[in-house]
Design a protein around this motif. Structure first.
Motif, PDB file in Angstrom:
ATOM      1  N   MET A   1       0.818  -1.198   0.000  1.00 21.27           N
ATOM      2  CA  MET A   1       0.000   0.000   0.000  1.00 21.27           C
ATOM      3  C   MET A   1       0.862   1.262   0.000  1.00 21.27           C
ATOM      4  N   CYS A   2       1.896   1.278   0.794  1.00 21.27           N
ATOM      5  CA  CYS A   2       2.782   2.435   0.886  1.00 21.27           C
ATOM      6  C   CYS A   2       3.514   2.659  -0.441  1.00 21.27           C
ATOM      7  N   LYS A   3       3.858   1.565  -1.113  1.00 16.83           N
ATOM      8  CA  LYS A   3       4.564   1.678  -2.390  1.00 16.83           C
ATOM      9  C   LYS A   3       3.672   2.330  -3.447  1.00 16.83           C
ATOM     10  N   LYS A   4       2.384   1.992  -3.434  1.00 16.75           N
ATOM     11  CA  LYS A   4       1.436   2.579  -4.387  1.00 16.75           C
ATOM     12  C   LYS A   4       1.296   4.095  -4.149  1.00 16.75           C
ATOM     13  N   VAL A   5       1.246   4.494  -2.892  1.00 19.84           N
ATOM     14  CA  VAL A   5       1.113   5.915  -2.557  1.00 19.84           C
ATOM     15  C   VAL A   5       2.343   6.677  -3.046  1.00 19.84           C
ATOM     16  N   ILE A   6       3.514   6.093  -2.847  1.00 23.08           N
ATOM     17  CA  ILE A   6       4.757   6.718  -3.301  1.00 23.08           C
ATOM     18  C   ILE A   6       4.759   6.852  -4.820  1.00 23.08           C
ATOM     19  N   GLU A   7       4.305   5.827  -5.529  1.00 26.88           N
ATOM     20  CA  GLU A   7       4.241   5.870  -6.990  1.00 26.88           C
ATOM     21  C   GLU A   7       3.280   6.961  -7.465  1.00 26.88           C
ATOM     22  N   ILE A   8       2.141   7.073  -6.805  1.00 28.41           N
ATOM     23  CA  ILE A   8       1.156   8.093  -7.180  1.00 28.41           C
ATOM     24  C   ILE A   8       1.720   9.488  -6.926  1.00 28.41           C
ATOM     25  N   LEU A   9       2.344   9.691  -5.771  1.00 31.75           N
ATOM     26  CA  LEU A   9       2.932  10.995  -5.450  1.00 31.75           C
ATOM     27  C   LEU A   9       4.066  11.338  -6.414  1.00 31.75           C
ATOM     28  N   ALA A  10       4.870  10.350  -6.770  1.00 33.16           N
ATOM     29  CA  ALA A  10       5.960  10.588  -7.721  1.00 33.16           C
ATOM     30  C   ALA A  10       5.396  10.966  -9.087  1.00 33.16           C
ATOM     31  N   SER A  11       4.341  10.292  -9.513  1.00 29.12           N
ATOM     32  CA  SER A  11       3.715  10.596 -10.806  1.00 29.12           C
ATOM     33  C   SER A  11       3.150  12.011 -10.814  1.00 29.12           C
ATOM     34  N   ILE A  12       2.475  12.381  -9.742  1.00 27.76           N
ATOM     35  CA  ILE A  12       1.900  13.719  -9.655  1.00 27.76           C
ATOM     36  C   ILE A  12       2.992  14.780  -9.678  1.00 27.76           C
ATOM     37  N   SER A  13       4.065  14.543  -8.931  1.00 26.39           N
ATOM     38  CA  SER A  13       5.149  15.532  -8.902  1.00 26.39           C
ATOM     39  C   SER A  13       5.821  15.666 -10.259  1.00 26.39           C
ATOM     40  N   ILE A  14       5.961  14.572 -10.998  1.00 24.95           N
ATOM     41  CA  ILE A  14       6.553  14.641 -12.344  1.00 24.95           C
ATOM     42  C   ILE A  14       5.654  15.444 -13.280  1.00 24.95           C
ATOM     43  N   ILE A  15       4.359  15.210 -13.215  1.00 24.79           N
ATOM     44  CA  ILE A  15       3.414  15.933 -14.070  1.00 24.79           C
ATOM     45  C   ILE A  15       3.442  17.428 -13.746  1.00 24.79           C
ATOM     46  N   LEU A  16       3.461  17.758 -12.456  1.00 27.14           N
ATOM     47  CA  LEU A  16       3.514  19.167 -12.061  1.00 27.14           C
ATOM     48  C   LEU A  16       4.822  19.812 -12.490  1.00 27.14           C
TER      49      LEU A  16
END
Length: 68
Positions: A1-16
């Motif tokens: 679960m924690c790994k998925k959250v990190i992946e989502i946050l990383a994706s959002i930060s890359i897009i921003l």
């Protein structure tokens, strides 16, 4: 679960980050174009002033020559 959250946050930060880069690039272009327009206007104004001074100087010299 924690790994998925990190992946989502990383994706959002890359897009921003990509969005911010595009805005920064456009801002740089706007500044560059504005600077070019301003320096061109200054250059043309200076050129016109120098030409006007040259013409007036020529007229004064011709008047001096004619009065001799």
């Amino acid at each position: 679960m924690c790994k998925k959250v990190i992946e989502i946050l990383a994706s959002i930060s890359i897009i921003l980050s990509l969005s911010a880069c595009a805005e920064l690039k456009q801002t740089g272009k706007d500044i560059g174009h504005t600077t070019k327009k301003v320096t061109t206007a200054i250059g043309h104004g200076t050129r016109d002033t120098v030409k006007a001074i040259g013409h007036e100087t020529k007229e004064v010299i011709n008047e001096i020559k004619e009065s001799d």
